[in-house]
Motif scaffolding. Sequence first.
Motif, short mmCIF file in Angstrom:
data_model
loop_
_atom_site.label_atom_id
_atom_site.label_comp_id
_atom_site.label_asym_id
_atom_site.label_seq_id
_atom_site.Cartn_x
_atom_site.Cartn_y
_atom_site.Cartn_z
N THR A 70 0.84 -1.20 0.00
CA THR A 70 0.00 0.00 0.00
C THR A 70 0.87 1.25 0.00
O THR A 70 0.66 2.18 -0.80
N LEU A 74 1.26 4.20 -2.90
CA LEU A 74 1.05 5.64 -2.66
C LEU A 74 2.27 6.44 -3.07
O LEU A 74 2.18 7.48 -3.70
N LEU A 129 -4.77 -6.05 2.86
CA LEU A 129 -4.60 -5.66 4.25
C LEU A 129 -5.90 -5.87 5.02
O LEU A 129 -5.92 -6.48 6.09
N VAL A 130 -7.00 -5.38 4.45
CA VAL A 130 -8.28 -5.47 5.15
C VAL A 130 -8.74 -6.92 5.22
O VAL A 130 -9.11 -7.43 6.29
N MET A 131 -8.69 -7.60 4.08
CA MET A 131 -9.22 -8.96 4.06
C MET A 131 -8.41 -9.89 4.95
O MET A 131 -8.96 -10.71 5.68
N SER A 133 -6.70 -9.16 7.56
CA SER A 133 -6.89 -8.97 9.00
C SER A 133 -8.28 -9.44 9.45
O SER A 133 -8.45 -9.85 10.59
N LEU B 658 -15.88 -9.01 -4.28
CA LEU B 658 -15.07 -8.77 -3.09
C LEU B 658 -15.93 -8.38 -1.91
O LEU B 658 -15.65 -8.76 -0.76
N LEU B 662 -15.92 -10.21 1.55
CA LEU B 662 -15.60 -9.43 2.75
C LEU B 662 -16.72 -9.56 3.78
O LEU B 662 -16.47 -9.84 4.97
N ALA B 739 -6.02 13.39 -11.89
CA ALA B 739 -5.09 12.53 -11.16
C ALA B 739 -4.97 12.94 -9.70
O ALA B 739 -4.85 12.10 -8.81
N THR B 742 -7.65 11.42 -7.74
CA THR B 742 -7.40 10.00 -7.54
C THR B 742 -6.35 9.79 -6.46
O THR B 742 -6.48 8.90 -5.62
N LEU B 743 -5.33 10.66 -6.49
CA LEU B 743 -4.29 10.55 -5.47
C LEU B 743 -4.92 10.71 -4.09
O LEU B 743 -4.61 9.96 -3.15
N ILE B 746 -6.90 7.44 -3.30
CA ILE B 746 -6.13 6.27 -2.88
C ILE B 746 -5.45 6.51 -1.53
O ILE B 746 -5.27 5.58 -0.75
N SER B 747 -5.14 7.78 -1.23
CA SER B 747 -4.61 8.05 0.12
C SER B 747 -5.67 7.71 1.16
O SER B 747 -5.38 7.11 2.19
N ILE B 749 -8.19 5.56 0.90
CA ILE B 749 -8.41 4.13 1.11
C ILE B 749 -7.22 3.49 1.82
O ILE B 749 -7.39 2.59 2.63
N ALA B 750 -6.01 4.00 1.54
CA ALA B 750 -4.85 3.45 2.24
C ALA B 750 -4.97 3.72 3.73
O ALA B 750 -4.72 2.83 4.57
N ALA B 753 -7.65 1.56 5.23
CA ALA B 753 -7.18 0.18 5.38
C ALA B 753 -6.29 0.06 6.60
O ALA B 753 -6.41 -0.89 7.39
N LEU B 754 -5.39 1.03 6.77
CA LEU B 754 -4.51 0.99 7.95
C LEU B 754 -5.33 1.08 9.22
O LEU B 754 -5.03 0.40 10.21
N ILE B 756 -8.47 0.06 9.69
CA ILE B 756 -9.14 -1.23 9.94
C ILE B 756 -8.13 -2.24 10.46
O ILE B 756 -8.37 -2.94 11.44
N PHE B 757 -6.98 -2.27 9.81
CA PHE B 757 -5.92 -3.20 10.20
C PHE B 757 -5.53 -3.03 11.66
O PHE B 757 -5.55 -3.98 12.45
N ILE B 760 -8.40 -3.96 14.17
CA ILE B 760 -8.59 -5.40 14.37
C ILE B 760 -7.43 -5.99 15.16
O ILE B 760 -7.61 -6.77 16.08
N LYS B 761 -6.22 -5.54 14.82
CA LYS B 761 -5.04 -6.04 15.53
C LYS B 761 -5.13 -5.68 17.01
O LYS B 761 -4.85 -6.49 17.88
#
Lengths: 137, 768
Positions: A70, A74, A129-131, A133, B658, B662, B739, B742-743, B746-747, B749-750, B753-754, B756-757, B760-761
């Motif tokens: 990821t 970026l 990453l999401v899936m 975890s 997906l 999910l 663009a 889009t940048l 994607i920032s 979603i990144a 994702a972090l 969520i990660f 959960i951790k």
Amino acid sequence: MESVILQIAARHMRPILIVLSLVVLYRGHNEPGGGFIGGLMLGAAFILYAMAFGVSKTQKSISFSPVTMTALGLLIALLSGVPALFSGSPFMTGEWITLFQHTVVELKLGTPLLFDVGVYLTVAGMLMLVMFSIMED
Amino acid sequence: MNSGLLIGLLLLLSFLAPFTRRYLNNLAGPLYAIVPVAGIIYYLRALPVILKGEVITESYKWIPVYDINLSFYIDGFGILFSLLILGIGAFILIYAGKYMVPYPMKGRFMGYLILFMAAMLGIVVSGNLITMFVFWELTSISSYLLIGYHHEKPEARTAALQALLITGFGGLALLGGFVLLGLPYGTYELSTILADPEPIRSSVLYLPALILILLGAFTKSAQFPFHFWLPGAMTAPSPVSAFLHSATMVKAGVFLLARLNPVMGDTQIWHILLTTFGTVTMVMGAWFSITQTDLKKILAYTTVSALGTLVLLIGTGTQYAINAAIIFLLVHALYKGTLFMMAGNIEKMTGTRDITKLGGLFKEMPVAAIVMSLALVSMAGIPPMLGFVGKELIYEATSLAPTSRYLILLAAFFTNSVLVFLSLRLSLDVFWGKRSDYQKKPFDPYVALMAGPVVLVLLSLLLGLFPANLAAPLTAMAITSVSPGHVAVGLKLWHGFNLVLLLSALTLFTGYFMYRYKRMILEHSGSINLRYFAREFSNGFVAAVDGFLHFTKKQTSRIQHGYHRFYLMTVFAVASVLVWVMIWRADPIILELNFADMPLNLVAVVVLIIAAALSAVISHSRVIALVAMGVIGFGISIIFIAFSGVDLAITMIMVEVLMVILAMAVLYHLPKYAKYSESGARMRDGLVASLVGAFMMVLVLQAGTTQMSEPISSFFKEASYSEAFGRNVVNVILVDFRALDTLGEISVIAIAALGIFSMIKLSKRKEI
């Protein structure tokens, strides 16, 4: 859930899906496709594998972590905007070079493709990453 | 050299200090001091020009659209302050280089000190209100870092946060005040504003601007009722106290008042506010200093008192008062810098700052005793130190004050008597009298630790001995720039026998008397403090902050309840209502539905979608509902393909697949439906859902018929290949035309994702 059919399918589907995702990524500029769809496909390839073999085994089978992927995505997307600055254009202006030109075939490379690679990696990375975890237990 | 370059150099040095300190070792302090010394040389060379009454200005464009420039304005007052900041600052750097040896993170500490010096210098030479505000805030932040230097101690953290909150609050008020002040002028440039007070004086904005600016100045200069952060800040290491609380940080507020005196000053409300708050602060600071036993706390409260005196003098605004203010500013900076550094030295040599545990140090530390006593003589206002000249002027000014003369004179008399009392106490009880037991044998501090105090005290002595030749020229221009129309009164050590001298003598006598009967005084004032001031101001402040946090927490938990389904419902309900209002107001809805030429296969798909939607709603199992949702998604992608939106279809299929995977993975962790929603809740959910669905439908149907302007898609279609070399318009939009969007996406979603990660951790770790 251990399914032999799924495991065999996943083992053979994964490389095919990865190559396919790259094809989708590259052709995206002119035909349907692109970094986002390609990224989803790449992610799906690994998720299929994880469904068949489990998350920890999948993670062991790849030499990078989804977080790195990821972040790398970026970074690439961000850096793809930089070359434009050197030619005095605004950040993220597309810059193109023609590598190979022929009456029929033409190979052009540009920063938008690089940007798409960034999108591709970010999307796939975040998906994994999401899936991973959530699927981990 | 110029001021901009000097500040730039200081900022650079503050950035380099953390990395270079370890290699320079003990030389770091003196080497870093080279920059401020260079600054002193520059300003001293500029001094003759300034003393002729000229003003040096520099200006660099910053945000020219808003008339915000990085401009500097150096007049007599600014240069006096600059010399004080750089002069004391240079000695503080030398002092800190030695003082901080036993502590960790020395480099960073030096960096903060230099950063603070740059910010403070910036305030006094700023020629633009906004520039000044930026430097003002920079002093708040760097002082926060300095006061909280011992961050492992909770009291240091509290004190630092308290100082930051109070000065930060004042800073915000100040910004508002500056903006209001700038409005009538249409510029923030000081040179314009100082030239003519009329626009603001006659404006209705005068009072709001004044109140906001005073809030800024009073919080910074620790005026009542914001005074308590200053004694709290004594948890900082001694170099910090010596620098921040003698000539810099706390003087910033006084500087601001004096700087704006030509514009804002000399009105009824200015006199009343400044003299009232100044007098109260002056008396209160003196009163609380009586019962303190910690050397630095005593000095802190006398600083509060001195700041009150300065505000009172500026508020009085007569010729004598302005003279007294400028001289006293100089006097106070010189003796307070010395005293704070000496307090640090005494703590270093004996291991304590408690004056009840100190005594008889003269034999072991004779030089220190003499230096400190001389500074105390200046504080007590005894000839031949400069302090005497200052105190005489204060008496002169207060006895000639236009309003409530006797009250103010009495307050000044009380304050000065307390200062005499404290001077006697701090010298006699610390250096003479019974020798206490110390952990180690004390001795005179190292040269690096004594250089500052010795030089400052000698300056105090020299300026006091030759007031007319040295002190007068230095301050004359400052007085004129603070208060145009007023000139410097002749400074003399000996004024002849008059009322002021009588008052001085009485002050000395009273102070001595208090010292003589100190046990009784301490006992009585202690019991008064216990009865009336038992609850400290800082505790009140902490309680107020806690209360505020509690309130916001309660109020936040109403809105941010943590139930995802209700968040979604809120978003959907609000969005659909808003859109419905828009639809209602816009053109009448034309629903032209024509099913005649609809191919049969699409009809089948639509029927399938509707059936799936119904089964998702009525199903009693999550899995069935999920699969049904998947069917809807696939149905829609078939429609996309039918209308040759291949890109959309592929994306839709990928996302649907997906999403189902999910959701399945999540469902696996969820319990079965414990209970079904009540019928009321179902009605509500149904209503929200129908509202959203219906508005989407109307919107889509309307969009087909409404043509507001040339659609942008035609531009994209044309430019896609010619300018961006791509035939896939959707993709070209994503990676080239848009663009940057889009940048951003994607920032997001990144980051999601972090999030969520890690969530959960974290929750998994908690389970274990």
